[in-house]
Scaffold this motif. Sequence first.
Motif, short mmCIF file in Angstrom:
data_model
loop_
_atom_site.label_atom_id
_atom_site.label_comp_id
_atom_site.label_asym_id
_atom_site.label_seq_id
_atom_site.Cartn_x
_atom_site.Cartn_y
_atom_site.Cartn_z
N LYS A 83 3.11 -6.41 -4.74
CA LYS A 83 3.33 -5.11 -4.09
C LYS A 83 4.64 -5.09 -3.30
O LYS A 83 5.35 -4.08 -3.28
CB LYS A 83 2.13 -4.76 -3.20
N ILE A 120 -2.39 -2.70 -6.38
CA ILE A 120 -1.18 -2.88 -7.18
C ILE A 120 -0.93 -1.64 -8.05
O ILE A 120 0.21 -1.17 -8.16
CB ILE A 120 -1.27 -4.15 -8.05
N MET A 123 0.67 1.09 -6.00
CA MET A 123 2.10 0.91 -5.83
C MET A 123 2.85 1.20 -7.13
O MET A 123 3.95 1.77 -7.14
CB MET A 123 2.42 -0.51 -5.37
#
Length: 218
Positions: A83, A120, A123
């Motif tokens: 991230k 994740i 993001m």
Amino acid sequence: MERIAILADEYSFEVINVPNQTQNKAEFPGYTEKLERAKSATTSDEAVVVGIATINKQALVLAVMDSFFMMGSLNTTAGARIKAGMKVALEKKLPFVIVTASGGARMQEGIYSLLQMNSILYMKQKLDDAGLLVMSLLTDPTMGGVSASFALNNDIVLAEKQAKIGFAGERVIKKTTNERLPVDFQTAEGLYSNGFVDQVIDRKNLKQVISQLLTLHA
């Protein structure tokens, strides 16, 4: 580091420093000792390294997972580093390339590992919204929660020749379904023939192919 040497230009890789956040919060028996053994047996402090690099002089953020550290590569530190790399890619408007190698989420960290799948992807959506290229290179093996989340959910999905890629293990699937599985089951070539992977590449050609794709999407 060998994988980075294959892909990145010499001396171009600069690590994005994200502190190791791995803790035995669940007090899983033997986990702390297993971590120490993994650190001693490898040159890494965890199963992911992320940094800014160039491939044939084209800048990108490169994340590389390492199943040799621990097969359950996806954990809190891995999630934090991936991230962080995505955040740098967003800030600097760079393409993001992740090389996956994992048995999946690390069971010793329980829900903390599983949460990394969604966070994740959250993001990754920000990179999508910004119109930035996100590419994955699936290597042997890419399994479990990694394949079920961010490994296959990218603009371009490449796979190294003969890599094993799937979710549950072949033995578990055989026992559950009682069916004969295809010869190319859970192989890069099998996934390509079924449209899950965009291209299967021999290791010696990886840098050239990724470089060409970066050029096309610059």
